[in-house]
Design a protein around this motif. Structure first.
Motif, PDB file in Angstrom:
ATOM      1  N   THR A 255       0.827  -1.196   0.086  1.00  0.00           N
ATOM      2  CA  THR A 255       0.109  -0.062  -0.163  1.00  0.00           C
ATOM      3  C   THR A 255       0.807   1.279   0.003  1.00  0.00           C
ATOM      4  O   THR A 255       0.365   2.296  -0.522  1.00  0.00           O
ATOM      5  CB  THR A 255      -0.991   0.031   1.073  1.00  0.00           C
ATOM      6  OG1 THR A 255      -1.590  -1.300   1.219  1.00  0.00           O
ATOM      7  CG2 THR A 255      -1.994   1.327   1.268  1.00  0.00           C
ATOM      8  N   LEU A 256       2.025   1.170   0.756  1.00  0.00           N
ATOM      9  CA  LEU A 256       2.945   2.225   0.817  1.00  0.00           C
ATOM     10  C   LEU A 256       3.301   2.564  -0.532  1.00  0.00           C
ATOM     11  O   LEU A 256       3.463   3.896  -0.997  1.00  0.00           O
ATOM     12  CB  LEU A 256       3.917   1.921   1.834  1.00  0.00           C
ATOM     13  CG  LEU A 256       4.999   3.202   1.867  1.00  0.00           C
ATOM     14  CD1 LEU A 256       5.588   2.997   3.464  1.00  0.00           C
ATOM     15  CD2 LEU A 256       6.327   2.899   1.029  1.00  0.00           C
TER      16      LEU A 256
ATOM     17  N   ALA B  36      -2.711  -0.569   6.073  1.00  0.00           N
ATOM     18  CA  ALA B  36      -3.108   0.040   4.953  1.00  0.00           C
ATOM     19  C   ALA B  36      -3.430   1.596   5.128  1.00  0.00           C
ATOM     20  O   ALA B  36      -2.858   2.349   4.309  1.00  0.00           O
ATOM     21  CB  ALA B  36      -4.212  -0.379   4.077  1.00  0.00           C
ATOM     22  N   ILE B  37      -4.173   1.969   6.506  1.00  0.00           N
ATOM     23  CA  ILE B  37      -4.083   3.298   6.878  1.00  0.00           C
ATOM     24  C   ILE B  37      -2.668   4.064   7.215  1.00  0.00           C
ATOM     25  O   ILE B  37      -2.483   5.247   6.587  1.00  0.00           O
ATOM     26  CB  ILE B  37      -5.087   3.341   8.275  1.00  0.00           C
ATOM     27  CG1 ILE B  37      -6.486   2.821   7.931  1.00  0.00           C
ATOM     28  CG2 ILE B  37      -5.314   4.826   8.651  1.00  0.00           C
ATOM     29  CD1 ILE B  37      -7.268   3.670   6.603  1.00  0.00           C
ATOM     30  N   LEU B  38      -2.085   3.299   7.657  1.00  0.00           N
ATOM     31  CA  LEU B  38      -0.368   4.056   8.260  1.00  0.00           C
ATOM     32  C   LEU B  38       0.103   4.189   6.784  1.00  0.00           C
ATOM     33  O   LEU B  38       0.772   5.305   6.815  1.00  0.00           O
ATOM     34  CB  LEU B  38       0.241   2.996   9.181  1.00  0.00           C
ATOM     35  CG  LEU B  38      -0.387   3.027  10.514  1.00  0.00           C
ATOM     36  CD1 LEU B  38       0.483   1.735  11.042  1.00  0.00           C
ATOM     37  CD2 LEU B  38      -0.019   4.229  10.944  1.00  0.00           C
ATOM     38  N   ALA B  39      -0.024   3.410   5.767  1.00  0.00           N
ATOM     39  CA  ALA B  39       0.717   3.507   4.341  1.00  0.00           C
ATOM     40  C   ALA B  39       0.334   4.507   3.650  1.00  0.00           C
ATOM     41  O   ALA B  39       0.969   5.257   2.937  1.00  0.00           O
ATOM     42  CB  ALA B  39       0.413   2.158   3.836  1.00  0.00           C
ATOM     43  N   THR B  40      -0.949   4.971   3.782  1.00  0.00           N
ATOM     44  CA  THR B  40      -1.689   6.022   3.008  1.00  0.00           C
ATOM     45  C   THR B  40      -1.018   7.485   3.486  1.00  0.00           C
ATOM     46  O   THR B  40      -1.019   8.317   2.550  1.00  0.00           O
ATOM     47  CB  THR B  40      -3.140   6.080   3.317  1.00  0.00           C
ATOM     48  OG1 THR B  40      -3.584   6.291   4.452  1.00  0.00           O
ATOM     49  CG2 THR B  40      -3.861   4.942   2.582  1.00  0.00           C
TER      50      THR B  40
ATOM     51  N   VAL C 112       2.129   7.396   5.304  1.00  0.00           N
ATOM     52  CA  VAL C 112       3.680   7.435   5.110  1.00  0.00           C
ATOM     53  C   VAL C 112       4.057   7.372   3.426  1.00  0.00           C
ATOM     54  O   VAL C 112       5.141   8.229   3.139  1.00  0.00           O
ATOM     55  CB  VAL C 112       4.135   6.216   5.637  1.00  0.00           C
ATOM     56  CG1 VAL C 112       5.733   6.057   5.484  1.00  0.00           C
ATOM     57  CG2 VAL C 112       3.832   6.184   7.191  1.00  0.00           C
ATOM     58  N   GLY C 113       3.451   6.704   2.834  1.00  0.00           N
ATOM     59  CA  GLY C 113       3.697   6.568   1.370  1.00  0.00           C
ATOM     60  C   GLY C 113       3.783   8.112   0.823  1.00  0.00           C
ATOM     61  O   GLY C 113       5.039   8.304  -0.020  1.00  0.00           O
ATOM     62  N   PRO C 114       2.881   9.014   0.701  1.00  0.00           N
ATOM     63  CA  PRO C 114       2.882  10.325  -0.232  1.00  0.00           C
ATOM     64  C   PRO C 114       3.887  11.133   0.661  1.00  0.00           C
ATOM     65  O   PRO C 114       4.545  11.704  -0.076  1.00  0.00           O
ATOM     66  CB  PRO C 114       1.644  10.854   0.312  1.00  0.00           C
ATOM     67  CG  PRO C 114       0.753   9.574   0.387  1.00  0.00           C
ATOM     68  CD  PRO C 114       1.539   8.560   1.226  1.00  0.00           C
ATOM     69  N   PHE C 115       4.194  11.061   1.923  1.00  0.00           N
ATOM     70  CA  PHE C 115       5.083  11.817   2.724  1.00  0.00           C
ATOM     71  C   PHE C 115       6.787  11.449   2.157  1.00  0.00           C
ATOM     72  O   PHE C 115       7.308  12.223   1.743  1.00  0.00           O
ATOM     73  CB  PHE C 115       5.239  11.467   4.151  1.00  0.00           C
ATOM     74  CG  PHE C 115       6.293  12.232   4.870  1.00  0.00           C
ATOM     75  CD1 PHE C 115       6.263  13.436   5.076  1.00  0.00           C
ATOM     76  CD2 PHE C 115       7.464  11.629   5.471  1.00  0.00           C
ATOM     77  CE1 PHE C 115       7.305  14.265   5.778  1.00  0.00           C
ATOM     78  CE2 PHE C 115       8.408  12.139   5.890  1.00  0.00           C
ATOM     79  CZ  PHE C 115       8.332  13.404   6.144  1.00  0.00           C
ATOM     80  N   ILE C 116       6.972  10.062   1.895  1.00  0.00           N
ATOM     81  CA  ILE C 116       8.130   9.805   1.489  1.00  0.00           C
ATOM     82  C   ILE C 116       8.518  10.086  -0.089  1.00  0.00           C
ATOM     83  O   ILE C 116       9.469  10.592  -0.315  1.00  0.00           O
ATOM     84  CB  ILE C 116       8.276   8.048   1.603  1.00  0.00           C
ATOM     85  CG1 ILE C 116       8.407   7.699   3.022  1.00  0.00           C
ATOM     86  CG2 ILE C 116       9.515   7.658   0.919  1.00  0.00           C
ATOM     87  CD1 ILE C 116       8.408   6.284   3.319  1.00  0.00           C
ATOM     88  N   GLY C 117       7.400   9.749  -0.841  1.00  0.00           N
ATOM     89  CA  GLY C 117       7.379  10.172  -2.105  1.00  0.00           C
ATOM     90  C   GLY C 117       7.785  11.656  -2.418  1.00  0.00           C
ATOM     91  O   GLY C 117       8.641  12.070  -3.096  1.00  0.00           O
TER      92      GLY C 117
ATOM     93  N   SER D 276      -4.020  20.565   5.202  1.00  0.00           N
ATOM     94  CA  SER D 276      -2.652  19.671   5.582  1.00  0.00           C
ATOM     95  C   SER D 276      -2.759  18.690   6.668  1.00  0.00           C
ATOM     96  O   SER D 276      -1.776  17.506   6.599  1.00  0.00           O
ATOM     97  CB  SER D 276      -1.483  20.781   5.847  1.00  0.00           C
ATOM     98  OG  SER D 276      -1.461  21.484   6.824  1.00  0.00           O
ATOM     99  N   TYR D 277      -3.518  18.967   7.531  1.00  0.00           N
ATOM    100  CA  TYR D 277      -3.630  17.952   8.746  1.00  0.00           C
ATOM    101  C   TYR D 277      -4.692  17.184   8.864  1.00  0.00           C
ATOM    102  O   TYR D 277      -5.125  16.262   9.599  1.00  0.00           O
ATOM    103  CB  TYR D 277      -3.776  18.681   9.989  1.00  0.00           C
ATOM    104  CG  TYR D 277      -2.316  19.661  10.356  1.00  0.00           C
ATOM    105  CD1 TYR D 277      -1.275  19.123  11.017  1.00  0.00           C
ATOM    106  CD2 TYR D 277      -2.257  21.061  10.066  1.00  0.00           C
ATOM    107  CE1 TYR D 277      -0.324  19.799  11.226  1.00  0.00           C
ATOM    108  CE2 TYR D 277      -1.236  21.863  10.377  1.00  0.00           C
ATOM    109  CZ  TYR D 277      -0.207  21.270  10.997  1.00  0.00           C
ATOM    110  OH  TYR D 277       0.779  21.982  11.023  1.00  0.00           O
ATOM    111  N   PHE D 278      -5.437  17.292   7.780  1.00  0.00           N
ATOM    112  CA  PHE D 278      -6.752  16.424   7.349  1.00  0.00           C
ATOM    113  C   PHE D 278      -6.395  15.028   7.673  1.00  0.00           C
ATOM    114  O   PHE D 278      -7.143  14.238   8.588  1.00  0.00           O
ATOM    115  CB  PHE D 278      -7.442  16.825   5.978  1.00  0.00           C
ATOM    116  CG  PHE D 278      -8.850  16.264   5.973  1.00  0.00           C
ATOM    117  CD1 PHE D 278     -10.088  16.838   6.438  1.00  0.00           C
ATOM    118  CD2 PHE D 278      -9.008  14.795   5.373  1.00  0.00           C
ATOM    119  CE1 PHE D 278     -11.270  16.181   6.162  1.00  0.00           C
ATOM    120  CE2 PHE D 278     -10.302  14.489   5.258  1.00  0.00           C
ATOM    121  CZ  PHE D 278     -11.571  14.933   5.813  1.00  0.00           C
ATOM    122  N   PHE D 279      -5.730  14.394   6.695  1.00  0.00           N
ATOM    123  CA  PHE D 279      -5.382  12.847   6.567  1.00  0.00           C
ATOM    124  C   PHE D 279      -4.955  12.476   7.989  1.00  0.00           C
ATOM    125  O   PHE D 279      -4.920  11.360   8.333  1.00  0.00           O
ATOM    126  CB  PHE D 279      -4.870  12.512   5.266  1.00  0.00           C
ATOM    127  CG  PHE D 279      -5.706  12.617   4.363  1.00  0.00           C
ATOM    128  CD1 PHE D 279      -6.943  11.891   3.952  1.00  0.00           C
ATOM    129  CD2 PHE D 279      -5.383  13.587   3.184  1.00  0.00           C
ATOM    130  CE1 PHE D 279      -7.680  12.153   2.813  1.00  0.00           C
ATOM    131  CE2 PHE D 279      -6.228  13.820   2.086  1.00  0.00           C
ATOM    132  CZ  PHE D 279      -7.356  12.912   1.976  1.00  0.00           C
TER     133      PHE D 279
END
Length: 395
Positions: free
Chosen positions: A21-22, A142-146, A148-153, A247-250
Motif C-alpha cells: 500500500t505504501l 493500509a491506513i498507516l501506509a496512506t 507514510v507513502g505520499p510523505f516519502i514520495g 494539510s492536517y486532514f488525513f
C-alpha cells in the motif's frame, strides 16, 4: 481463553500489506509528475499514467479470486509478489511513455493479485471468534501506509535524481516482501470438493462471490461518497481558504481510525456488525455535512475526525461481513469481490463528480454525498442488517 491473534504469520502478512500500500500511494502522488518531467506528457496523459494502475488492480483482483480457488492462497501471493518485483525493476527500463503506461498497468495487476491473496490469507488464519478485531488491526497497516507513502514520495522528489531513488526504493521494498514472506508458514488446503455443481456451471461465480455482493454494493456507494474528499480536498481547501488546516486532514483522519478500529472490531465480534455499521453511516454523514459547510480550520479537522470514525470503521466492518457470509473455500473470491466493487466506487467517483465541479462548485457536490450516505442506511438494512443476527448466532 481468547484464541491468539498476534501470530508471526499475522504480523508478516500485515507488514506486506503495509509495504504494498505504501508503494501504491508513493507512486500515485509522484508518477504523474515524472511523466510530465521525463517525457513531456500532457496533464491528461500524466493523469492516465497515474490512474491506469487502478484499472490494472481491478483486473488483478478479478482474476485473483479464481486463481486462489484453483491453486491456493500461498502460491497466488508468491506469484503476485514476484510479478510485483519484476514490474518494480521494469521502471528503470521504461524508456518511453508507452512503456511506462504498460508497466503501470502490469504493476497494478500485480498489486491486485498480491493484495487480494494477502487479504484472503488474513481471513483464513484469523480465529473465527476474532475476525472483526483481526481484520480491523490488519487494515490499519493500509491506513498507516496512506499517510507514510505520499510523505516519502514528496520528500524523495526534492532530491537530485529523486525519481531514480523512488524506483530504487520500490525495488528494495518489493524484494523485502519476498524475503519476509519466506517466514510465513500457513497451510490452507484447496478444498475442491466444496465447489458445487452450480459453481462449476456458472461463469460469473468463478470470478465473483454472490454472497459478498450485497455488502460490497454498499461499500461501492460509500467509497464513491468518500472519493470526492480524497481527490478534491486540496482544490476545495484553496477555494474556502483553509489550505493550512487541510494539510492536517488525513493525519487526524488516520489517528482517529487507529485508535477506534480495535474497539469497533471487538464490538462486531461480540455484538454483530449492526451495532457498529448503523452508527458509522450516520457519523460519516455528519462528517460529510461538516466538511461541506466548513468555514474555519477547526470545522475541517472535526469533519476529518467524524469521517475517519464513520467511513474508516464502516469500511473495515463491511470487509469482515463479506468474509463472514462466505464459505471458507471461497474467501478468496469474497475478498476480491469486495475490493473490486469498493475500488470501482473510489475510482469512478472523482471522474463523474469532476464533470459537475465547473458548474456547481465543491460544496453542493459534498452535500449531495450526504444524501447517498443516508440512503445507504436503509439499503444496508435491506441487504444485510436484517439478517445480521442470524450471522452472529452462526458464528
Amino acid at each position: 481463553m481468547k484464541e491468539k491473534l498476534w501470530t508471526k504469520e499475522f504480523m508478516i502478512v500485515s507488514t506486506i500489506n503495509f509495504i504494498i500500500t505504501l508503494i501504491f500511494f508513493l507512486l500515485m502522488v509522484t508518477i504523474a509528475s515524472y511523466a510530465k518531467t521525463e517525457y513531456g506528457a500532457s496533464t491528461s496523459t500524466a493523469g492516465l499514467v497515474s490512474s491506469i494502475f487502478i484499472i490494472g488492480s481491478l483486473i488483478g483482483r478479478l482474476g485473483a479470486g479464481r486463481i486462489i480457488s484453483d491453486v491456493g492462497t500461498k502460491k497466488t501471493l508468491w506469484a503476485g509478489l514476484l510479478f510485483f518485483a519484476v514490474t518494480s525493476i521494469l521502471y528503470f527500463f521504461a524508456f518511453n511513455l508507452s512503456l511506462l503506461i504498460v508497466n503501470r498497468l502490469l504493476q497494478g495487476i500485480a498489486v491486485g493479485i498480491a493484495s487480494t491473496a494477502n487479504g484472503t490469507i488474513i481471513a483464513q488464519i484469523l480465529p473465527k471468534t476474532r475476525k472483526g478485531e483481526g481484520i480491523g488491526y490488519y487494515s490499519l497497516s493500509a491506513i498507516l501506509a496512506t499517510a507514510v507513502g505520499p510523505f516519502i514520495g514528496i520528500l524523495l522528489m526534492k532530491f537530485e535524481n529523486g525519481f531514480q531513488w523512488i524506483f530504487a526504493l520500490n525495488v528494495m521494498f518489493s524484494i523485502v516482501c519476498l524475503i519476509i514472506y519466506v517466514a510465513v508458514k500457513i497451510d490452507v488446503p484447496i478444498n475442491k470438493s466444496n465447489i458445487t455443481q452450480e459453481e462449476k456451471g456458472s461463469f460469473l461465480s468463478k470470478f465473483i462471490e454472490p454472497k459478498a455482493v450485497p455488502i460490497s454494493l454498499i461499500a461501492l456507494l460509500i467509497g464513491f461518497s468518500y472519493s470526492g474528499v480524497m481527490s478534491f480536498l486540496s482544490f476545495y481547501a484553496e477555494e474556502i481558504n483553509l489550505v493550512s488546516a487541510a494539510s492536517y486532514f488525513f493525519l487526524i483522519y488516520a489517528i482517529v481510525i487507529i485508535f477506534s478500529r480495535p474497539f469497533t472490531g471487538k464490538l462486531m465480534d461480540t455484538r454483530g456488525a449492526n451495532i457498529v455499521a448503523y452508527p458509522c453511516l450516520v457519523i460519516f454523514a455528519v462528517g460529510m455535512f461538516l466538511f461541506s459547510q466548513a468555514t474555519a480550520g477547526w470545522m475541517l479537522l472535526v469533519a476529518a475526525a467524524f469521517i475517519g470514525l464513520g467511513y474508516g470503521n464502516f469500511n473495515s466492518i463491511a470487509q469482515t461481513v463479506a468474509v463472514k457470509v462466505t464459505p471458507p473455500h471461497r474467501f478468496g473470491l469474497a475478498t476480491s469481490t469486495y475490493f473490486i466493487l469498493y475500488d470501482i466506487g473510489l475510482g469512478v467517483g472523482p471522474f463523474l463528480l469532476g464533470f459537475f465541479v465547473p458548474t456547481t462548485g465543491y460544496r453542493p457536490i459534498f452535500v449531495s454525498m450526504i444524501v447517498i450516505i443516508l440512503c445507504c442506511v436503509p439499503l444496508y438494512h435491506w441487504l444485510h442488517g436484517r439478517k445480521d443476527k442470524e450471522l452472529l448466532r452462526a458464528s
